[in-house]
Enzyme design. Structure first.
Site: not given
Ligand code: XMP
Length: 518
Positions: A176, A87
């Site tokens: 991540e 996003y």
């Protein structure tokens, strides 16, 4: 705040992603200090903080949703690199003149990306074809003329983009998570090759800074701390004791539902070994009286919680001169109670950690761990000399054994469970995977069954073994110790604990089961 903790600072702007905390963990593992800030943080704020790198997190919204979070596009003009993830990439691409296509279908899971620009510093050391983790609905389908695509997938021409004029990198996937098979290189490249962090974040350095800050804040006033014997409150007590010595008074409330030897251990470590001003409050009778006849789990929790508040109030009255209350609030407590729009400082519930203390207690708070993760708090515990038994302690719920006795909590049943649980603890310690256990304990079931001991027929209770691994308690997998360990636990419980003649193993994961039985 950040600048007092580290000279270098990476900001993570949170658009509400379930992974924001994970990004922060990864950045700190790279020895770079970071904080999660609300997505509404302005470029001016970031400049004032002296940020050296900014990460825009993912988020659950689509950029076209009515309540979609936006950000201050002037951040892209700052003289520091910006990494947009999912996003975060989409809002940044949109802000700089690109287009995002809304999509009803999510792309979710393992995907292969192909690097168009393997020489781009963000991909230094990565394979030209790499497995990554995608989790998105919308996607960027047009970028500004200043941007270039640097990676694609079979379905997505813009899996990663780069804008050299604005030092912006955008990734449609999540670097991540461990499912992205880059061995941590992408985030490391961003932090070191691109932002030029020097990696000065050493949790050990935090101790001396924290001690100075505590001294400055407290001055000559007094501090009280409710010790539970758990990692967080123990580390806080030791840290504050190091800073201000006997201006700190700790108290420990025995709620009657502790494990075997627990109260004694806390008294020994804090009262005798470290010589803190330490008060032991034996409230076990009052707690057990309140629990009498109660079988509903939530009712038990409520009663124990309310009694704790009463005890705390009584104790606090005795320390009238105290101005501060020390709490072991950790960073996940802070960010979990935060909305991405308002940020930690706006909505933090500071009493989160002590089991819901009321707001009318007239103390100012000291929370020296509020920017740290649990493993960082453990490192500090080691630095300040706490013994391993406390630092490595498994989480233990506030309502204690009260929610591990299914049915009514009585003194007799507590004795039985304590004895069984002590055996479980002792035997699990001998297992090579002991350190991987999140929680391992015994539960006392109200199920009686027939057994035979010697020549005698018995009709006794059942103990269940609950042994799980987990990273945060939100999900958990059951563990299977070797047969010898299980056999010793079972034999010893049946032979040594009067009142139990059967041991069963709980093989349920969370979800759908919870870790505790109640
Ligand atoms: P569950 O049973 O919900 O537990 O899977 C997740 C984690 O939370 C702990 N737990 C509690 N901790 N008060 C606490 O302080 C409670 O009422 C409580 N209930 C569960 C549990 O031990 C596990 O680590």
């Amino acid at each position: 705040m950040a600048s007092e903790i580290s000279n270098q600072f990476c900001a993570i702007l949170d658009f509400g992603s379930q992974y924001s905390q994970l990004i922060a963990r990864r950045v700190r593992e790279n020895r770079v200090y970071c904080e999660i800030l609300p997505c509404t943080t302005t470029a001016e704020d970031l400049k004032a903080l002296g940020v050296q790198g900014v990460i825009l997190s993912g988020g659950p919204c689509g950029v076209y949703d009515d309540d979609a979070p936006t950000f201050d596009a002037a951040i892209l003009e700052l003289d520091c690199p910006v990494l947009g993830i999912c996003y975060g990439m989409q809002v940044a691409c949109q802000a700089s003149g690109g287009q995002v296509t809304p999509s009803q279908e999510r792309e979710y899971g393992d995907t292969t990306i192909f690097l168009n620009e393997p020489d781009n510093p963000i991909f230094h050391g990565c394979d030209g074809r790499m497995q990554v983790w995608m989790s998105h609905g919308d996607r960027v389908n047009e970028i500004s003329s200043e941007m270039v695509p640097i990676a694609h997938t079979e379905n997505t021409p813009l899996a990663a983009v780069y804008d050299p004029n604005h030092q912006f990198w955008g990734l449609q996937f999540h670097p991540e998570v461990t499912h992205t098979r880059d061995e941590g290189k992408i985030l490391n490249n961003f932090l070191y090759r691109i932002c030029r962090f020097s990696g000065d974040w050493e949790i050990q350095n935090y101790v001396s800074r924290a001690i100075e800050e505590i001294r400055e804040k407290v001055g000559t006033d007094k501090v009280i701390c409710a010790l539970s014997g758990g990692v967080d409150s123990s580390v806080v007590a030791m840290l504050i004791h190091k800073a201000i010595g006997d201006q700190l008074t700790c108290f420990f409330i025995d709620n009657g539902v502790l494990r075997q030897g627990e109260a004694e251990q806390v008294c020994e470590v804090f009262g005798n070994q470290f010589g803190l001003d330490f008060r032991f409050i034996d409230a076990s009778d009052r707690f057990l009286e309140r629990l009498s006849g109660v079988t509903d789990p939530e009712e038990k929790r409520k009663k124990i919680g309310h009694q704790f508040i009463e005890e705390f109030r009584e104790a606090a009255k005795k320390f009238k001169g105290a101005r501060f209350l020390a709490q072991g609030t950790l960073y996940p407590d802070v960010i979990e109670s935060v909305s991405p729009f308002e940020g930690p400082s706006a909505t933090i519930k500071s009493h989160h950690n002590v089991g819901g203390l009321p707001d009318d207690l007239d103390f100012e708070l000291i929370e020296p761990l509020r920017f740290l993760f649990k493993d960082e708090a453990r490192v500090i515990g080691k630095e300040v000399g706490l013994p391993d038994e406390i630092i490595q302690r498994q989480p233990f719920p506030g309502p204690g054994l009260g929610i591990r006795i299914v049915g009514e909590v009585t003194r007799d049943r507590l004795e039985i469970l304590r004895a069984a649980d002590a055996i479980v603890q002792e035997e699990l310690r001998g297992w090579s995977r002991f350190r991987d256990i999140w929680q391992g304990f015994a539960v006392l079931l109200p199920v009686r069954s027939v057994g035979v001991q010697g020549d005698q027929r018995t009709y006794d209770c059942t103990a269940a073994l609950r042994i799980v691994e987990s990273t945060d308690g939100m999900t958990a997998n059951w563990m299977l110790p070797p047969q010898e360990v299980l056999a010793r636990i079972s034999n010893r419980i049946c032979n040594e604990v009067q009142g139990i003649n059967r041991v069963v193993l709980d093989i349920s994961s969370k979800p759908p089961s919870t870790i505790e039985w109640e």
